[in-house]
Design a protein around this motif. Structure first.
Motif: not given
Length: 321
Positions: A27-46
Motif C-alpha cells: 500500500s503506497s501513495p502515488t503522489v506526494l509534494q516535496v517535503g511531505q511524508t509518505g507512508t508505505w505498508s508492505v504485507s509479506a510472509s515467510d
C-alpha cells in the motif's frame, strides 16, 4: 579408537525445502509534494514462519536501513515505512524482503513528487497587457504566481479561436513573461489569448486582449522642406500617439477629424500644436472614442515659414475589451 578399530556408517543430511518470502501486497501513495511524508505498508510472509528483514531503496540515494520483524502465527505480517523527498520527480521505491537463510523477494512501486508550487492550484495570470510600437510587432507582458510555460493564440478576429494550433509556444519556465509577436501586418488590430501551464500540467487561460500595430505613414509625405520622415502612429483605445522626424528644426502640428477631407483651419478640424522647434517630434491626441476612425494630417513649419505636411491618413482606435 585407541586400538585402531574403525567403525563406519552411512550418513545422510536431510534438508528441509526452504522457500523465499512472499510479498502479497504494497500500500503506497502515488503522489506526494516535496517535503511531505509518505507512508508505505508492505504485507509479506515467510513459508517457514521465520524472521523477515526488509531493505528499502527509496530511489533518491537516501540511506537504506534494514528493518526486521518476526512473522506472526498467521504467517503474514504488515510492516510500515515512511519517507519524504527533497525534490520533485518520479521515484521508484523498491522493497526487498529476506528470510533468515538469505532467500529474498523484491517488489517495486512508483511515486510522483510534485513541487510545493502545486499547493497553489492552477497558475494565476495577472497584469496582462498588449502593446505595439512597430508596424510588424506586438508585445505581450504578464506575470504568473508560479513558474509556467506559455501557449499563445492570436489573430485578427475576435473572439480568438483557441481550439486550433497555437500561434506561439514558449517552453522557458518563468514568472515574469514578455513575448514579442513578429511578422504582423502594419496598421492592424490583433487579438490574443494566453495559456499558462505549470509543472504539474495545471493550466489557466487569460481573457482576450487586443493591440494595434503601428502604421508607417512616412511614405505619404510630400517633398517640400522640412522633410518629414519616420512617421509612426501608436493607437490606443482613446488616444493616438504620433511621432516623426524632420531634417530641419520645425514645430509640431497635428490636425484631425472624424470626417474627410481634413481641412486645416476648418471648424470641423481639431488641432494640437507645439511651437517648440525640434527635429524629433511627438504629439499625443487624447480624449478619442474607442473603435472610431479618425483622419489626420501632420505638419511641421520651420523658422523660415517653410512647411511640410503629410497627406491625409486614417487610424481606427482600438475597441474596449
Amino acid at each position: 579408537d585407541g586400538d585402531g578399530v574403525v567403525a563406519t556408517a552411512d550418513a545422510s543430511t536431510s534438508v528441509v525445502g526452504n522457500l523465499p518470502p512472499v510479498i502479497s501486497g504494497v500500500s503506497s501513495p502515488t503522489v506526494l509534494q516535496v517535503g511531505q511524508t509518505g507512508t508505505w505498508s508492505v504485507s509479506a510472509s515467510d513459508p517457514q514462519n521465520g524472521n523477515l528483514s526488509y531493505n528499502v531503496d527509496w530511489g533518491d540515494n537516501a540511506p537504506r536501513p534494514l528493518f526486521s520483524a518476526l512473522a506472526r502465527p498467521a504467517f503474514t505480517q504488515n510492516s510500515t515505512f515512511t519517507h519524504s523527498y527533497a525534490g520533485p520527480g518520479t521515484y521508484t521505491v523498491t522493497f526487498t524482503v529476506s528470510d533468515s537463510v538469505g532467500l529474498s523477494s523484491r517488489t517495486s512501486v512508483t511515486v510522483h513528487v510534485t513541487s510545493n508550487e502545486s499547493n497553489e492550484g492552477a497558475p494565476v495570470i495577472s497584469g496582462l497587457s498588449a502593446t505595439s510600437t512597430h508596424p510588424d510587432q506586438g508585445i505581450l507582458t504578464w506575470t504568473t504566481n508560479e513558474k509556467t510555460r506559455t501557449v499563445i493564440w492570436y489573430g485578427t478576429s475576435s473572439p480568438v479561436d483557441t481550439s486550433g494550433t497555437p500561434g506561439l509556444t514558449r517552453d522557458d519556465r518563468v514568472t515574469g513573461h514578455k513575448v514579442v509577436i513578429d511578422h504582423l501586418a502594419a496598421g492592424t488590430t490583433y487579438y490574443a489569448v494566453i495559456e499558462a501551464i505549470d509543472d504539474e500540467g495545471q493550466a489557466s487561460t487569460s481573457s482576450e486582449v487586443s493591440f494595434s500595430t503601428t502604421r508607417d505613414i512616412s511614405t505619404t509625405t510630400a517633398s517640400t522642406s522640412p522633410t518629414i520622415t519616420d512617421a509612426v502612429a501608436t493607437v490606443g483605445t482613446d488616444s493616438v500617439k504620433l511621432t516623426w522626424n524632420t531634417a530641419d528644426a520645425a514645430d509640431s502640428e497635428v490636425y484631425y477629424s472624424t470626417s474627410s477631407p481634413v481641412v486645416i483651419g476648418a471648424s470641423s478640424t481639431q488641432a494640437i500644436t507645439d511651437a517648440t522647434l525640434a527635429t524629433s517630434h511627438e504629439v499625443t491626441v487624447s480624449g478619442l472614442t474607442a473603435a472610431t476612425t479618425y483622419r489626420f494630417i501632420i505638419r511641421s513649419v520651420d523658422s523660415n515659414s517653410n512647411s511640410q505636411q503629410t497627406g491625409e491618413f486614417s487610424l481606427t482606435t482600438a475597441p474596449v475589451i
